[in-house]
Design a protein around this motif. Structure first.
Motif, PDB file in Angstrom:
ATOM      1  N   ALA A  20       0.833  -1.205   0.000  1.00 50.39           N
ATOM      2  CA  ALA A  20       0.000   0.000   0.000  1.00 50.39           C
ATOM      3  C   ALA A  20       0.867   1.255   0.000  1.00 50.39           C
ATOM      4  O   ALA A  20       0.560   2.246  -0.681  1.00 50.39           O
ATOM      5  N   TRP A  21       1.939   1.220   0.782  1.00 44.74           N
ATOM      6  CA  TRP A  21       2.893   2.335   0.807  1.00 44.74           C
ATOM      7  C   TRP A  21       3.526   2.527  -0.572  1.00 44.74           C
ATOM      8  O   TRP A  21       3.674   3.651  -1.053  1.00 44.74           O
ATOM      9  N   ARG A  22       3.864   1.392  -1.213  1.00 40.34           N
ATOM     10  CA  ARG A  22       4.448   1.449  -2.561  1.00 40.34           C
ATOM     11  C   ARG A  22       3.513   2.163  -3.530  1.00 40.34           C
ATOM     12  O   ARG A  22       3.931   3.027  -4.297  1.00 40.34           O
ATOM     13  N   GLN A  23       2.231   1.790  -3.510  1.00 43.62           N
ATOM     14  CA  GLN A  23       1.277   2.396  -4.432  1.00 43.62           C
ATOM     15  C   GLN A  23       1.103   3.893  -4.159  1.00 43.62           C
ATOM     16  O   GLN A  23       0.975   4.705  -5.080  1.00 43.62           O
ATOM     17  N   GLU A  24       1.135   4.245  -2.882  1.00 37.12           N
ATOM     18  CA  GLU A  24       1.038   5.662  -2.513  1.00 37.12           C
ATOM     19  C   GLU A  24       2.240   6.438  -3.053  1.00 37.12           C
ATOM     20  O   GLU A  24       2.096   7.567  -3.566  1.00 37.12           O
ATOM     21  N   LEU A  25       3.426   5.829  -2.959  1.00 36.30           N
ATOM     22  CA  LEU A  25       4.628   6.486  -3.462  1.00 36.30           C
ATOM     23  C   LEU A  25       4.612   6.605  -4.982  1.00 36.30           C
ATOM     24  O   LEU A  25       5.121   7.580  -5.544  1.00 36.30           O
ATOM     25  N   HIS A  26       4.052   5.611  -5.666  1.00 38.54           N
ATOM     26  CA  HIS A  26       3.928   5.683  -7.119  1.00 38.54           C
ATOM     27  C   HIS A  26       3.071   6.887  -7.531  1.00 38.54           C
ATOM     28  O   HIS A  26       3.425   7.636  -8.454  1.00 38.54           O
ATOM     29  N   HIS A  27       1.952   7.072  -6.856  1.00 41.90           N
ATOM     30  CA  HIS A  27       1.077   8.211  -7.153  1.00 41.90           C
ATOM     31  C   HIS A  27       1.803   9.534  -6.890  1.00 41.90           C
ATOM     32  O   HIS A  27       1.681  10.492  -7.661  1.00 41.90           O
ATOM     33  N   ASP A  28       2.548   9.584  -5.799  1.00 40.94           N
ATOM     34  CA  ASP A  28       3.294  10.796  -5.463  1.00 40.94           C
ATOM     35  C   ASP A  28       4.363  11.081  -6.518  1.00 40.94           C
ATOM     36  O   ASP A  28       4.616  12.240  -6.869  1.00 40.94           O
ATOM     37  N   PHE A  29       4.999  10.010  -7.015  1.00 42.81           N
ATOM     38  CA  PHE A  29       6.027  10.134  -8.054  1.00 42.81           C
ATOM     39  C   PHE A  29       5.401  10.736  -9.322  1.00 42.81           C
ATOM     40  O   PHE A  29       5.978  11.620  -9.967  1.00 42.81           O
ATOM     41  N   GLU A  30       4.224  10.270  -9.691  1.00 39.99           N
ATOM     42  CA  GLU A  30       3.540  10.793 -10.874  1.00 39.99           C
ATOM     43  C   GLU A  30       3.188  12.271 -10.691  1.00 39.99           C
ATOM     44  O   GLU A  30       3.307  13.072 -11.627  1.00 39.99           O
ATOM     45  N   GLN A  31       2.780  12.649  -9.505  1.00 38.85           N
ATOM     46  CA  GLN A  31       2.465  14.051  -9.244  1.00 38.85           C
ATOM     47  C   GLN A  31       3.730  14.911  -9.318  1.00 38.85           C
ATOM     48  O   GLN A  31       3.700  16.043  -9.815  1.00 38.85           O
ATOM     49  N   ALA A  32       4.849  14.348  -8.837  1.00 42.63           N
ATOM     50  CA  ALA A  32       6.119  15.076  -8.900  1.00 42.63           C
ATOM     51  C   ALA A  32       6.523  15.312 -10.347  1.00 42.63           C
ATOM     52  O   ALA A  32       7.079  16.369 -10.686  1.00 42.63           O
ATOM     53  N   LEU A  33       6.259  14.335 -11.216  1.00 38.42           N
ATOM     54  CA  LEU A  33       6.552  14.510 -12.634  1.00 38.42           C
ATOM     55  C   LEU A  33       5.721  15.643 -13.221  1.00 38.42           C
ATOM     56  O   LEU A  33       6.213  16.456 -14.006  1.00 38.42           O
ATOM     57  N   ALA A  34       4.457  15.708 -12.847  1.00 37.29           N
ATOM     58  CA  ALA A  34       3.573  16.761 -13.362  1.00 37.29           C
ATOM     59  C   ALA A  34       4.024  18.142 -12.886  1.00 37.29           C
ATOM     60  O   ALA A  34       3.845  19.137 -13.606  1.00 37.29           O
ATOM     61  N   ASP A  35       4.621  18.210 -11.699  1.00 37.51           N
ATOM     62  CA  ASP A  35       5.001  19.499 -11.111  1.00 37.51           C
ATOM     63  C   ASP A  35       6.454  19.894 -11.370  1.00 37.51           C
ATOM     64  O   ASP A  35       6.822  21.042 -11.089  1.00 37.51           O
ATOM     65  N   THR A  36       7.265  18.969 -11.873  1.00 35.09           N
ATOM     66  CA  THR A  36       8.714  19.212 -11.935  1.00 35.09           C
ATOM     67  C   THR A  36       9.073  20.374 -12.853  1.00 35.09           C
ATOM     68  O   THR A  36       8.400  20.654 -13.852  1.00 35.09           O
ATOM     69  N   LYS A  37      10.164  21.033 -12.496  1.00 30.05           N
ATOM     70  CA  LYS A  37      10.725  22.093 -13.332  1.00 30.05           C
ATOM     71  C   LYS A  37      11.992  21.621 -14.044  1.00 30.05           C
ATOM     72  O   LYS A  37      12.657  22.413 -14.722  1.00 30.05           O
ATOM     73  N   LEU A  38      12.317  20.334 -13.896  1.00 28.13           N
ATOM     74  CA  LEU A  38      13.486  19.793 -14.589  1.00 28.13           C
ATOM     75  C   LEU A  38      13.229  19.774 -16.094  1.00 28.13           C
ATOM     76  O   LEU A  38      12.095  19.585 -16.542  1.00 28.13           O
ATOM     77  N   PRO A  39      14.277  19.930 -16.911  1.00 25.98           N
ATOM     78  CA  PRO A  39      14.099  19.908 -18.368  1.00 25.98           C
ATOM     79  C   PRO A  39      13.733  18.518 -18.869  1.00 25.98           C
ATOM     80  O   PRO A  39      13.938  17.517 -18.175  1.00 25.98           O
ATOM     81  N   GLU A  40      13.225  18.481 -20.081  1.00 29.17           N
ATOM     82  CA  GLU A  40      12.848  17.200 -20.667  1.00 29.17           C
ATOM     83  C   GLU A  40      14.064  16.336 -20.976  1.00 29.17           C
ATOM     84  O   GLU A  40      14.000  15.115 -20.875  1.00 29.17           O
ATOM     85  N   ARG A  41      15.166  16.975 -21.329  1.00 30.76           N
ATOM     86  CA  ARG A  41      16.396  16.256 -21.649  1.00 30.76           C
ATOM     87  C   ARG A  41      17.552  16.842 -20.848  1.00 30.76           C
ATOM     88  O   ARG A  41      17.536  18.033 -20.493  1.00 30.76           O
ATOM     89  N   PRO A  42      18.583  16.044 -20.552  1.00 32.61           N
ATOM     90  CA  PRO A  42      19.755  16.561 -19.842  1.00 32.61           C
ATOM     91  C   PRO A  42      20.598  17.433 -20.768  1.00 32.61           C
ATOM     92  O   PRO A  42      20.345  17.505 -21.980  1.00 32.61           O
ATOM     93  N   ASP A  43      21.624  18.046 -20.226  1.00 30.73           N
ATOM     94  CA  ASP A  43      22.489  18.944 -20.992  1.00 30.73           C
ATOM     95  C   ASP A  43      23.651  18.141 -21.584  1.00 30.73           C
ATOM     96  O   ASP A  43      24.731  18.064 -21.006  1.00 30.73           O
ATOM     97  N   TYR A  44      23.415  17.559 -22.761  1.00 30.53           N
ATOM     98  CA  TYR A  44      24.450  16.760 -23.419  1.00 30.53           C
ATOM     99  C   TYR A  44      25.666  17.617 -23.767  1.00 30.53           C
ATOM    100  O   TYR A  44      26.812  17.143 -23.722  1.00 30.53           O
ATOM    101  N   GLU A  45      25.421  18.862 -24.134  1.00 35.43           N
ATOM    102  CA  GLU A  45      26.514  19.738 -24.552  1.00 35.43           C
ATOM    103  C   GLU A  45      27.496  19.994 -23.404  1.00 35.43           C
ATOM    104  O   GLU A  45      28.719  19.968 -23.610  1.00 35.43           O
TER     105      GLU A  45
END
Length: 425
Positions: free
Chosen positions: A264-289
């Motif tokens: 149950a804790w695992r499933q709760e963390l999965h949902h939280d992870f998905e919400q973090a993705l929706a809210d993140t300010k990280l770029p779509e790709r890393p800085d290869y250059e």
């Protein structure tokens, strides 16, 4: 690094005492083949993993190989030096339970690091192995390029190395890498951390089916990965240490919670992870250059270090019939001269550059011009240099500018008949 018995450790170059066969029992390398040890035995294991110049890898027992240096020492006194991995390590840290803050008295100390292969190893037949593992010291080292590629792909284990709170060694190049570690963070973290968490979940499901019980260490790491991934997406940095969650996670590891509660804790963390993705300010790709710029600079510095002990040309002296005339000629190429005199010696002209000194001396009864001498200068533009010479001494041009294996090239003669080769920087 601590050495294995017989001084065979990761990075040791060896010679095979037996023929090396492939999966179909066909001979791949004959007895006497040269390779490099990329993994040493662990625990009760007795085999060394050896990589050959063509990339083929084979497991060999200690009696089936010999250290290359020892082999050469038997044939000729001046044997080649062994590759010293530690000398080229630019960063090393502690990972695993001690870095997570989940260690106990029985916990191992797992070391992970990065090495920057010297130019000689890249250019050699052995090549630069992407990875070295030394099980005697619970350590693993990746070559810098391999490490950067995995970091750009958001490999959780690699990103944790960059953010480990327990750093054991860092060189200036290692510090430059740490300074841009945020450049490796991107939304890809959601996929990779989830992937690792799901692999742990599959192991748990398999254990439940086959043994009817859970390996609680797998369950603990599943939860830790989900927590770390979500926090990274939100805060833009990898929180390796679990902090206040330590007691809860250790309780899971000890099996104090039922699988139903953990799941149950695992499933709760999965949902939280998905919400973090929706809210993140990280770029779509890393800085290869930024990663590529770091790698090129590190390789350049390493190459300079590899060749810094080689002799270099510092001085060229020409004897000329007319000092003023020769100085005027070479000034056309951009050289800047100063008049010099050492003690009671003859007056002469010297042009200094970072590469060395070019001097013009007058002829003497003892020292005359050597017409067979040829000198060369690297200039910004061969065409412009030849055009300048053509204006004042058109007869000096022996070979017009044209492509060569050294780049654009031309040949001229100076007033004393010395041949001067011009190449383009």
């Amino acid at each position: 690094m601590s050495h294995q018995p017989l001084n065979i450790h990761a990075g040791t170059q060896i010679v095979t005492k037996v023929g090396v066969h492939g999966s179909n029992n066909a001979l791949v390398h004959p007895c006497g083949a040269v390779g490099i040890v990329t993994r040493t035995p662990c625990g009760g294991e007795q085999h060394y993993l050896v990589r050959f110049p063509d990339g083929f890898e084979a497991s060999l027992l200690v009696e089936e190989l010999e250290v290359l240096k020892h082999f050469k020492d038997r044939l000729e006194p001046a044997g080649a030096h062994d590759f010293d991995l530690e000398e080229h390590v630019i960063y090393r840290c502690i990972v695993g339970s001690r870095a997570y803050g989940l260690d106990t008295d029985a916990s191992d100390t797992d070391l992970r690091g990065i090495y920057l292969a010297p130019a000689e190893l890249h250019w050699s037949l052995y090549g630069a192995p992407e990875q070295f593992e030394d099980n005697a010291t619970q350590s693993c080292y990746w070559e810098l390029q391999k490490f950067l590629v995995m970091a750009l792909k958001a490999n959780p284990n690699i990103l944790e190395c960059l953010y480990s709170p327990l750093v054991d060694k860092v060189t200036p190049i290692g510090s430059e890498l740490l300074a841009i570690r945020d450049k490796f963070l991107s939304q890809m973290i959601f996929q990779t951390f989830n992937g690792y968490a799901l692999s742990q979940f599959k192991k748990i499901e398999q254990d439940l089916r086959n043994q009817g019980e859970v390996r609680w260490k797998h369950a603990m790491h599943l939860l830790r990965l989900l927590m770390t991934g979500a926090a990274t997406l939100r805060e833009g940095r990898v929180h390796v240490h679990v902090g206040a969650r330590r007691d809860q996670l250790l309780a899971v590891k000890r099996g104090e919670l039922s699988w139903e509660k953990v799941d149950a804790w695992r499933q709760e963390l999965h949902h939280d992870f998905e919400q973090a993705l929706a809210d993140t300010k990280l770029p779509e790709r890393p800085d290869y250059e930024a990663a590529n710029e770091l790698l090129v600079e590190a390789r350049t510095q390493k190459s300079r270090t590899s060749t810094k002990n080689l002799p270099s040309l510092q001085l060229v002296v020409l004897r000329v019939a007319d000092l003023e005339r020769s100085v005027a000629f070479y000034r056309l190429l951009g050289l800047k001269f100063r008049r010099h005199q050492h003690g009671k010696g003859p007056q002469h002209f010297a042009a200094e550059s970072p590469e060395g000194v070019f001097e013009l001396y007058p002829l003497s009864n003892e020292l005359e011009a050597s017409k067979g001498t040829r000198i060369g200068f690297c200039v910004p533009s061969v065409d412009e240099a030849v055009a300048t010479i053509r204006q004042s001494r058109p007869d000096s041009i022996l070979a017009e500018p044209k492509p060569s294996e050294w780049g654009k090239r031309a040949v001229i003669t100076d007033p004393d008949g010395y041949r001067v080769e011009l190449t383009e920087s």
